[in-house]
Design an enzyme around this catalytic site. Structure first.
Site, PDB file in Angstrom:
ATOM      1  N   ASP A 151      55.532  19.173  38.222  1.00 30.30           N
ATOM      2  CA  ASP A 151      55.439  19.952  36.993  1.00 30.30           C
ATOM      3  C   ASP A 151      56.660  19.613  36.142  1.00 30.30           C
ATOM      4  O   ASP A 151      57.742  20.158  36.343  1.00 30.30           O
ATOM      5  CB  ASP A 151      55.408  21.452  37.319  1.00 30.30           C
ATOM      6  CG  ASP A 151      55.441  22.314  36.066  1.00 30.30           C
ATOM      7  OD1 ASP A 151      55.460  21.757  34.941  1.00 30.30           O
ATOM      8  OD2 ASP A 151      55.449  23.553  36.197  1.00 30.30           O
ATOM      9  N   ASN A 188      55.299  27.503  46.690  1.00 29.27           N
ATOM     10  CA  ASN A 188      55.433  28.187  45.405  1.00 29.27           C
ATOM     11  C   ASN A 188      56.844  27.990  44.902  1.00 29.27           C
ATOM     12  O   ASN A 188      57.791  28.502  45.468  1.00 29.27           O
ATOM     13  CB  ASN A 188      55.167  29.686  45.561  1.00 29.27           C
ATOM     14  CG  ASN A 188      55.638  30.453  44.335  1.00 29.27           C
ATOM     15  OD1 ASN A 188      55.622  29.941  43.234  1.00 29.27           O
ATOM     16  ND2 ASN A 188      56.079  31.685  44.545  1.00 29.27           N
ATOM     17  N   SER A 189      56.977  27.246  43.816  1.00 22.95           N
ATOM     18  CA  SER A 189      58.323  26.962  43.332  1.00 22.95           C
ATOM     19  C   SER A 189      58.676  27.830  42.137  1.00 22.95           C
ATOM     20  O   SER A 189      59.740  27.690  41.567  1.00 22.95           O
ATOM     21  CB  SER A 189      58.432  25.487  42.973  1.00 22.95           C
ATOM     22  OG  SER A 189      57.469  25.171  41.999  1.00 22.95           O
ATOM     23  N   LYS A 190      57.771  28.730  41.745  1.00 19.52           N
ATOM     24  CA  LYS A 190      58.074  29.556  40.568  1.00 19.52           C
ATOM     25  C   LYS A 190      58.484  30.950  40.994  1.00 19.52           C
ATOM     26  O   LYS A 190      57.755  31.914  40.854  1.00 19.52           O
ATOM     27  CB  LYS A 190      56.876  29.568  39.621  1.00 19.52           C
ATOM     28  CG  LYS A 190      56.635  28.148  39.126  1.00 19.52           C
ATOM     29  CD  LYS A 190      55.804  28.067  37.885  1.00 19.52           C
ATOM     30  CE  LYS A 190      55.894  26.643  37.337  1.00 19.52           C
ATOM     31  NZ  LYS A 190      54.961  26.377  36.284  1.00 19.52           N
ATOM     32  N   ASN A 191      59.644  31.020  41.574  1.00 18.55           N
ATOM     33  CA  ASN A 191      60.128  32.251  42.154  1.00 18.55           C
ATOM     34  C   ASN A 191      61.629  32.302  41.877  1.00 18.55           C
ATOM     35  O   ASN A 191      62.392  31.482  42.383  1.00 18.55           O
ATOM     36  CB  ASN A 191      59.817  32.172  43.660  1.00 18.55           C
ATOM     37  CG  ASN A 191      60.493  33.245  44.467  1.00 18.55           C
ATOM     38  OD1 ASN A 191      61.569  33.719  44.125  1.00 18.55           O
ATOM     39  ND2 ASN A 191      59.869  33.621  45.557  1.00 18.55           N
TER      40      ASN A 191
END
Lengths: 317, 362
Positions: free
Chosen positions: B165, B129-132
């Site tokens: 992304d 998870n890179s959206k942190n």
């Protein structure tokens, strides 16, 4: 087009607070302060804030305050400016701002302003225009805006303005509707909207409306109910909201409702959550949907709450 | 759950933790919400609270923080709605994990851990998870400590994320910080070109391109770059005239120099070219409208191209050949607005407003 399922949304919000067994409840545990703000503000906009035990919420909320003056996301969690604003907003909803030590909260926020006017989120120093908004909104509610260097704070926000009229998280960062709300909101509260290129930004914002009627946050991205708040409130603050199709947006938000179990999702047919429920209802309120209390686009609180803060004897201290 | 995770041994069954009493979350005197964590995560957090309050600066504490933050990554699939929840990210931190990250930084400092290994750890986490926000902030903290030696690594890392992304807001933000703090501008314009080749509609890449040409210490600034950038952008516009990003970039190339923009024949001729194709001409028309509002005088070719776009039922201002100068320009501008009202119906009100605000000299 359906109607707003008010009763079901109220029940849904109250149930989020009680459920224990799903992922949403686990996530909400760590965001309890934000969750409280989203849930309670939604209830208030729907005219149902009285279904909550005020003393219980306030006593829990106060136990989330850290000795530094900032608030954490739950009891025993580290303070962060994000939770501090939510805490102050919830107290404002309940007309309970008198329970906090204003000087203490203020000095916490003041300590987070940097030399260049920007704000950090906490002692670890992450800088972002979101934190500028939070600091300014929070201090304004507490009547302490004069305790920070407003001129520098505004200058920093303006340094994040892009050639498309929008704003990013730091200078040079891509324009994003969420950041635009923060920057325009902070400029509105500090009386600096003359520094916004209203026509240019207004056009960028109204380009966010896609065929389905929903709004996206950046070019070529999918629409999402949360942008009904961020784009719409920004358009209202710069007085350009009549540029988009309100009817189509209302339809998009209503299509995102779970009409059986309540709650609003990001897009039609997705699973609901309390975050999107808040932004959906608040968006409808900005669109003057019947039966909802009006919401203030800059403070993200019901207008009567904002009026109480600024235009009553207690509010003016 | 992914493979391999079934073997996870609960903390209370591990010998190295037998001396610690886990500390449950205190929800205050009157919990509004008696919330239950999923069992595993809740147990890790109970141990974390114990270690944190004892301020235990040990390798096992470091390992525990790693375990805790990984619960927030894709390595641990709590349930299928996870993905959706990461959309909540914009304004969110997971606050108890905020504390875990903070403590981890203290531990990294106290234990003098090799920070390159920490970058690897973050990279493994980002794969899930890179959206942190916290992870990115942590990464920046580590890279800042390492200084310029981290430059290459950080540019590669963000490149890897962007290959999955290409509009990843955190990755772009981190990359801009790396360029400004640690350097590495030399290849950045090529990198933007590469990404735009893959997706010419990528607004993030256009934004980065603008960032590079206005801020790179090697390119001489906007003015020096204008000529070549205008050519590049016009080519992009001709290929996809419906691309909002390329049109805005073109306008941005003349920032603060409206007169050069109005007088540059390259700008007006690309508009004319698009109008003549009679398709995807909304941005071309709106650009012409802007040009006219700033004093541009459209010639007969333009008038013909615009006339050709009018539909039969349109409320049009008929052009009288005997009218000259100002009145004629005003009529053209009004016609443009009428066309836009029809072909861009969702923004009809915007175009009506534009029509009502046309300067008399237009």
């Amino acid at each position: 087009m359906g109607e707003l399922a008010t009763e079901k949304h109220v029940r849904y919000i109250l149930s989020v607070e009680k459920r224990k067994d799903n992922f949403e409840s686990v996530v909400m545990e760590h965001l309890r302060m934000n969750g409280a703000y989203w849930g309670l503000t939604t209830l208030d906009l729907l005219g149902k804030l009285h279904s909550v035990d005020v003393d219980e919420v306030v006593s829990w909320l106060m136990s989330c305050q850290h000795e530094s003056g900032g608030f954490g996301g739950n009891v025993g969690h580290d303070p962060h400016i994000l939770y501090t604003l939510s805490a102050v907003q919830v107290l404002a909803l309940f007309d309970k701002l008198n329970v906090i030590d204003v000087d203490k909260v203020t000095s916490y926020i003041v300590s987070l302003q940097n030399e260049d006017g920007s704000f950090s989120g906490d002692m670890w120093g992450e800088v972002d225009t979101r934190f500028s908004y939070i600091a300014i909104c929070c201090l304004s509610i507490l009547h302490c805006l004069d305790k920070i260097n407003v001129e520098k704070a505004v200058k920093y926000i303006i340094s994040c303005k892009n050639m498309d009229g929008g704003f990013g998280c730091t200078p040079g960062g891509e324009s994003h509707a969420g950041q635009i709300f923060c920057c325009v909101g902070a400029l509105a509260i500090t009386g600096s909207l003359d520094l916004v290129d209203k026509d240019l930004l207004g056009w960028w914002l109204c380009e966010r409306q896609v065929k389905s009627g929903g709004l996206n946050g950046r070019p070529e991205k999918l629409p999402d109910v949360c942008y009904s708040w961020w784009v719409l409130s920004s358009l209202i603050m710069i007085d350009r909201v009549h540029w988009i199709s309100k009817e189509k947006l209302i339809k998009f938000i209503l299509d995102c409702q779970d009409t059986e179990n309540g709650g609003i999702s990001d897009r039609p047919d997705d699973a609901v959550d309390v975050f999107h429920t808040f932004f959906g209802v608040a968006g409808l309120s900005l669109l003057e949907y019947p039966g909802l209390k009006p919401v203030d686009p800059a403070y993200a609180l019901p207008v009567d709450v904002v009026n109480r803060i600024f235009f009553t004897k207690e509010g003016l201290k | 759950m992914k493979e391999g995770e079934q073997q996870r041994v609960p903390l209370r069954e591990r010998a190295e933790w037998s001396d610690v009493t886990p500390l449950p979350q205190n929800d205050g005197p009157n919990p509004v919400v008696p919330i239950q964590y999923t069992e595993d995560f809740s147990q890790v957090m109970d141990y974390f609270r114990a270690v944190y309050l004892a301020d235990e600066r040990s390798p096992r504490a470091l390992a525990l923080t790693a375990e805790a933050v990984q619960f927030n990554s894709g390595n641990y699939t709590v349930c299928q709605v996870r993905i959706k929840f990461f959309r909540l990210r914009l304004f969110l931190f997971i606050s108890s994990l905020l504390q875990v990250w903070h403590f981890r930084r203290l531990l990294l400092e106290s234990l003098k851990v090799d920070l390159n290994a920490e970058l690897d750890f973050v990279e493994r986490m980002a794969a899930g998870n890179s959206k942190n926000y916290q992870m990115w902030h942590h990464r920046r903290w580590v890279a800042e400590k390492l200084g310029p030696e981290a430059r290459k690594n950080e540019l590669e890392f963000t490149k890897k994320i962007l290959s999955v992304d290409a509009k990843h807001y955190h990755a772009w933000s981190h990359r801009q910080w790396v360029l400004q703090a640690l350097g590495g501008w030399e290849d950045e314009l090529n990198y933007c070109t590469e990404l735009l080749k893959e997706d010419i509609f990528n607004n993030s890449a256009w934004n980065q391109r603008y960032f590079v040409i206005t801020r790179s210490p090697f390119l001489g600034g906007l003015k020096a770059m204008r000529e070549s950038e205008v050519l590049y952008t016009i080519e992009a516009i001709i290929a996809y005239p419906e691309n909002e990003s390329s049109w805005r970039y073109l306008r941005g190339l003349y920032k603060g120099e409206t007169t050069s923009w109005v007088n540059d024949p390259q700008v007006s001729s690309v508009c004319l070219k698009i109008l003549r194709t009679k398709s995807n001409y909304v941005f071309a028309l709106s650009t012409i409208l802007d040009l006219i509002c700033f004093g541009y005088l459209p010639n007969e070719d333009f008038r013909d191209a615009i006339d050709a776009l009018k539909t039969a039922d349109m409320d049009k201002q008929n052009l009288d050949d005997n009218e000259k100068g100002e009145q004629q320009n005003l009529n053209i501008a009004q016609n443009i607005c009428s066309i836009l009202e029809q072909v861009d119906p969702i923004r009809t009100n915007y175009w009506i407003w534009r029509k009502s605000r046309l300067p008399l000299s237009a």
